[in-house]
Design an enzyme around this catalytic site. Structure first.
Site, short mmCIF file in Angstrom:
data_model
loop_
_atom_site.label_atom_id
_atom_site.label_comp_id
_atom_site.label_asym_id
_atom_site.label_seq_id
_atom_site.Cartn_x
_atom_site.Cartn_y
_atom_site.Cartn_z
CB CYS A 99 -0.94 -0.01 1.20
SG CYS A 99 -2.00 -1.47 1.27
CG HIS A 143 -3.26 2.90 2.07
ND1 HIS A 143 -3.83 2.48 0.89
CD2 HIS A 143 -3.44 1.88 2.96
CE1 HIS A 143 -4.33 1.27 1.06
NE2 HIS A 143 -4.10 0.88 2.29
CG ASN A 177 -7.11 -1.17 1.24
OD1 ASN A 177 -6.32 -0.99 0.32
ND2 ASN A 177 -6.71 -1.50 2.46
#
Length: 317
Positions: free
Chosen positions: A113, A242, A273
């Site tokens: 990420c 993120h 996500n």
């Protein structure tokens, strides 16, 4: 040495939208449970025939067109991804082929990420060193490919998409608009975000451990990135972290010291996500909607598997 700046952005998401109610028909969950714990309402899911390369190429093509550059102008293509199936050729090489980029250095980068911010820093260093004048930096993920659709704690989180940025050398006395990177890792905690099952890899994480790490140890890293860029957190126009989940984002940004007018990216609500794609995709949307004006100073901050982090302050195109 020249500086570097972001000259254009682009993003792409698959057309299929998976709602919380859709997930409730698949696992023991509900819209209320998902929203309360993650803040997520929907996520985009790629089709079986859509690859990471497909997503990356769409976002990259938009960024390249917006920049007004010819494919031959690009000297570096790098794709941050942890879900690409192809090892050879790299996703970056495939993207370059599709866009007609003839002679660029191409490579993929896997830092989970934190991948896009890591790749952005590498491209910035490349341009500053004079090894390329223009670079294409992409974050692209097909997280649905590694999702365990029977695990309600993780399947509600993940989505697919891509974001891209064109990085160019500054001209004359123009100052660089990509600040120094602050990056690192704590490999002693690498088990907290991982793939399980060697033959059919699936995403797994220790959610509470990650939450405590991000909210307890990373706020000072975000402030350090601001300090290295010579800007106080209160003077930032926006923050794009993120897009892990809304609870983590809001708990983190509360501790950075932002002004009330700073724009906080919350693309996770509609996109879920998307790992390395989340930062460039969220940034591209904010710029496209003019929620952050050209010249706005924005902190980009990625964090995740490794456990790794990378962040820098950039000026929006």
């Amino acid at each position: 040495m020249p500086g570097s700046r972001i000259t254009a952005l682009g993003h792409f998401q698959p057309t299929r939208v998976l709602t919380n109610d859709d997930l409730a028909a698949m696992v023991d969950t509900s819209d209320e449970w998902i929203r309360r714990r993650t803040g997520i309402a929907t996520r985009h899911i790629a089709g079986d025939a859509e690859s990471v390369t497909d997503l990356a190429a769409e976002a990259a093509a938009k960024a390249l067109a917006t920049a007004g550059l010819a494919p031959s102008d690009i000297g570096l293509v790098t794709v941050a991804t942890c879900t690409a199936i192809d090892r050879l050729p790299s996703t970056a090489a495939q993207v370059a082929g599709r866009l007609g980029i003839p002679n660029a250095v191409t490579y993929d980068l896997n830092n989970g990420c934190a991948g896009f911010c890591t790749a952005l820093a590498c491209a910035d260093h490349t341009v500053r060193a004079g090894a390329a004048r223009h670079a294409l930096v992409i974050g692209a993920e097909k997280m649905s490919h590694i999702t365990d659709w029977s695990d309600r704690s993780t399947c509600v989180l993940l989505g697919d998409g891509a974001g891209a940025a064109v990085i160019s050398a500054t001209e004359g006395d123009e100052e660089g608009a990509i600040g120094p990177v602050v990056w690192g890792s704590d490999p002693t905690r690498s088990h907290a975000v991982r793939l399980v099952d060697e033959w059919h890899p699936k995403f797994a994480q220790e959610g509470q451990a990650v939450f405590r790490w991000v909210t307890g140890e990373l706020p000072h890293v975000a402030r350090e990135a601001c300090a290295k860029a010579g800007i106080a957190p209160g003077d930032l126009d926006g923050v794009v972290t993120h897009q892990a989940n809304l609870r983590i984002i809001e708990a983190l940004v509360r501790q950075i010291g932002l002004s009330e007018s700073a724009v906080i990216a919350r693309d996770v609500v509609n996109s879920g996500n998307t790992s390395a794609a989340s930062v460039p995709m969220a940034l591209a949307k904010l710029v496209e909607r003019r929620e952050i004006a050209p010249g706005g100073r924005v902190l980009l901050f990625g964090f995740g598997s490794g456990l790794s982090w990378a962040g820098q302050v950039v000026t929006c195109p």
